[in-house]
Design an enzyme around this catalytic site. Structure first.
Site, mmCIF file in Angstrom:
data_model
loop_
_atom_site.group_PDB
_atom_site.id
_atom_site.type_symbol
_atom_site.label_atom_id
_atom_site.label_comp_id
_atom_site.label_asym_id
_atom_site.label_seq_id
_atom_site.Cartn_x
_atom_site.Cartn_y
_atom_site.Cartn_z
ATOM 1 N N GLU A 320 20.999 27.881 58.596
ATOM 2 C CA GLU A 320 21.381 28.841 59.632
ATOM 3 C C GLU A 320 22.464 28.282 60.568
ATOM 4 O O GLU A 320 22.219 28.078 61.750
ATOM 5 C CB GLU A 320 20.144 29.190 60.461
ATOM 6 C CG GLU A 320 19.028 29.795 59.645
ATOM 7 C CD GLU A 320 17.711 29.902 60.411
ATOM 8 O OE1 GLU A 320 16.894 30.752 60.029
ATOM 9 O OE2 GLU A 320 17.503 29.141 61.381
ATOM 10 N N PRO A 321 23.657 28.045 60.051
ATOM 11 C CA PRO A 321 24.702 27.524 60.939
ATOM 12 C C PRO A 321 25.239 28.605 61.868
ATOM 13 O O PRO A 321 25.496 29.737 61.441
ATOM 14 C CB PRO A 321 25.798 27.078 59.955
ATOM 15 C CG PRO A 321 25.614 27.965 58.766
ATOM 16 C CD PRO A 321 24.139 28.261 58.677
ATOM 17 N N CYS A 391 31.671 28.683 93.195
ATOM 18 C CA CYS A 391 31.328 27.999 94.445
ATOM 19 C C CYS A 391 30.317 26.890 94.241
ATOM 20 O O CYS A 391 29.229 26.933 94.818
ATOM 21 C CB CYS A 391 30.817 29.012 95.450
ATOM 22 S SG CYS A 391 32.176 29.970 96.055
ATOM 23 N N GLU A 392 30.636 25.953 93.374
ATOM 24 C CA GLU A 392 29.832 24.734 93.330
ATOM 25 C C GLU A 392 30.598 23.624 92.635
ATOM 26 O O GLU A 392 31.439 23.881 91.767
ATOM 27 C CB GLU A 392 28.464 24.978 92.692
ATOM 28 C CG GLU A 392 28.447 25.412 91.278
ATOM 29 C CD GLU A 392 27.003 25.602 90.817
ATOM 30 O OE1 GLU A 392 26.462 26.665 91.110
ATOM 31 O OE2 GLU A 392 26.442 24.678 90.216
HETATM 32 N N1 LLP Z 1 18.477 28.418 63.798
HETATM 33 C C1 LLP Z 1 17.620 28.292 64.814
HETATM 34 C C2 LLP Z 1 16.207 28.538 64.588
HETATM 35 C C3 LLP Z 1 18.074 27.935 66.092
HETATM 36 O O1 LLP Z 1 17.225 27.799 67.087
HETATM 37 C C4 LLP Z 1 19.458 27.709 66.280
HETATM 38 C C5 LLP Z 1 19.978 27.345 67.600
HETATM 39 C C6 LLP Z 1 20.322 27.865 65.196
HETATM 40 C C7 LLP Z 1 19.790 28.210 63.955
HETATM 41 C C8 LLP Z 1 21.816 27.692 65.305
HETATM 42 O O2 LLP Z 1 22.177 26.434 65.724
HETATM 43 P P1 LLP Z 1 23.710 25.966 65.639
HETATM 44 O O3 LLP Z 1 24.052 25.830 64.185
HETATM 45 O O4 LLP Z 1 24.544 27.018 66.273
HETATM 46 O O5 LLP Z 1 23.744 24.689 66.383
HETATM 47 N N2 LLP Z 1 23.139 26.770 73.633
HETATM 48 C C9 LLP Z 1 23.165 25.475 72.968
HETATM 49 C C10 LLP Z 1 22.659 25.539 71.579
HETATM 50 C C11 LLP Z 1 21.278 26.114 71.494
HETATM 51 C C12 LLP Z 1 20.913 26.344 70.085
HETATM 52 C C13 LLP Z 1 19.626 27.029 69.956
HETATM 53 N N3 LLP Z 1 19.249 27.275 68.617
HETATM 54 C C14 LLP Z 1 24.585 24.921 73.026
HETATM 55 O O6 LLP Z 1 25.445 25.534 73.643
HETATM 56 O O7 LLP Z 1 24.857 23.845 72.488
#
Ligand code: LLP
Length: 463
Positions: A320-321, A391-392
């Protein structure tokens, strides 16, 4: 560094922390192809272009701040992932990284599946015509309404996350006269981040059911008994911005251990495993992520080896990228408003956005690159900190960067690799208007998510 105290003040006042690069790059006008999307170049006038369009013209037409997304790059990355995993595995694009109806259509056209984790993401996916059977629904606390919407629509899989949810999904499916395909999310005692992973004995986090202690095995027992559920397999997600497959190796080993236990206990071999997302991208030239085919080859090998050793038929693999597909495809374009030199320290360059369009620097200490976009410059490098207009003091876009010393108000700056978790985590802090996402391809630019307007702001405020 402690995460318990609010670090918005003194933490940001230090000079370059240890480990940060201190030497300016050889050529400030150069654009590292690892960090920028595929069609980005600097043209003969020195202006950054994407999809054949000049940043200056894009800013003129769409305003700043704005995210510019390179559609050709996005599609190429989808194809690279799909081709790397081939027909024996499934690639689910993780919509949380960034989702819009155009993105859903591209994902569908490029033959990928889609992972959603809320009713809103599911709605967007269905509205844009994603076939429900190619959608997976995630989340640690899905509401009855969310589950009902998903089951009614006929989503291909729900990744169940708790004992309560196993019962809930089964009940809803039975009531609707359906049998819902599910995977059980387990925690394998591995936490991975960038170059390292930590194997922990027990899990202290909200997701999944722990392998150690037998909760996962108990979840399988329950799921197998319920008429409303068809248990497809086991799901594991170990972290974010991972460059190395060794964490996945431990995860696969432990998940396959559970599959073997299930076979021994119940006489069934579950047909699927999902190893989640989390693959890293290059935010700066220091980052060196793996290519999709390297990841695919490594994961396939790991799973095959572990299954052979356990005497199991190799299950179908899914991944799941999110970030690895959309992250590198966009840059944020800002206009410089003020430049403030702090002698002997650094120069603060304030732009017209900030933590409302990119919270990642403040939230995770994330590192970004930045380049002068509206012109090339032969000026000396200056150590700069690109900050927003909120504002921080923690409102930082790029913590440490070298920019030409003649950077001035009116210049445009581009921050690459902002396709993932920037617009999707954008806020209205200080009543900022969230920026648009503009897709650029072959000399044409088109808004796929429009800029918020003052009317949008006032419409929610019912007075
Ligand atoms: N599958 C599941 C079950 C997940 O929880 C996530 C991300 C992904 C796939 C996708 O992950 P990716 O390949 O995009 O890294 N907001 C944070 C990242 C939180 C990711 C949460 N789950 C950031 O900005 O780095």
């Amino acid at each position: 560094m402690s995460r318990s105290a609010h670090p918005a003040g003194p933490r940001y006042a230090d000079v370059l922390p240890e480990g940060h690069y201190t030497a300016p790059p050889a050529d400030l006008n150069a654009l590292d192809a690892h960090v920028w999307s595929r069609t980005v170049t600097r043209d003969a006038d020195g202006v950054i272009t994407v999809g054949g369009l000049k940043a200056t013209a894009l800013a003129e037409e769409f305003g700043t701040p704005a995210y510019f997304l390179d559609e050709e790059d996005f599609r190429a990355r989808c194809r690279a992932w799909r081709d790397a995993f081939g027909t024996e595995a499934d690639v689910f694009y993780a919509g949380k990284a960034f989702l819009s109806r155009a993105i859903v259509r591209w994902i569908h056209e490029e033959d990928l599946n889609l992972d959603v984790c809320s009713s809103g993401e599911l709605l967007t996916a269905l509205d844009a015509g994603m076939p429900a059977e190619r959608i997976a629904l995630h989340g640690n606390n899905k509401s009855t309404e969310e589950i009902t919407r998903a089951v009614e629509a006929g989503v291909g899989r729900i990744v169940v996350d708790s004992f309560q949810e196993i019962a809930r999904v089964a009940h809803i499916a039975e009531r609707l006269g359906k049998r819902q395909r599910v995977l059980i999310r387990v925690t394998v005692g591995v936490e991975a981040h960038t170059h390292e992973f930590i194997a922990t004995a027990h899990e202290d986090q909200k997701f999944g059911l722990a392998l150690g202690g037998g909760q996962a095995a108990e979840a399988v027992r329950r799921a197998l008994k319920l008429d409303g559920l068809e248990l497809l397999g086991i799901h594991s997600h170990i972290g974010s911005q991972i460059f190395d497959t060794s964490g996945f190796e431990v995860a696969a080993h432990r998940v396959v251990g559970l599959l073997r236990q299930i076979r021994d206990e119940h006489g069934v071999e579950l047909p699927e495993i999902d190893l989640g997302g989390g693959l890293g991208i290059a935010y700066t030239s220091e980052d060196d992520p793996r290519e999709p085919y390297e990841i695919a080859t490594a994961l396939r090998e790991i799973v095959t080896r572990e299954c052979r050793a356990a005497g199991l038929t190799v299950p179908r693999l899914s991944v799941e990228p999110g970030r690895a597909i959309v992250g590198p495809t966009a840059f944020t374009l800002y206009e410089v408003g003020t430049v403030k030199e702090l002698p002997g320290l650094r120069t603060y360059v304030s732009v017209d956005g900030g933590m409302s369009d990119n919270i990642r620097t403040a939230l995770y200490d994330a590192e970004y690159s930045v380049a002068l976009a509206s012109r090339a410059s032969t000026a000396e490098p200056m150590l700069a900190r690109v900050v927003g207009k909120h504002c921080e003091s923690g409102d930082i876009v790029v913590r440490d960067a070298f920019l030409p010393a003649d950077t001035a108000p009116g210049d445009l700056l581009a921050v690459p690799a902002t396709g993932a978790y920037c617009r999707s985590m954008a806020s209205n802090y200080n009543h900022a208007l969230r920026p648009p996402v503009v897709a650029v391809k072959d000399g044409t630019a088109r808004v796929i998510v429009r800029r918020e307007t003052e009317e949008d702001l006032l419409r929610l405020d019912v007075g």
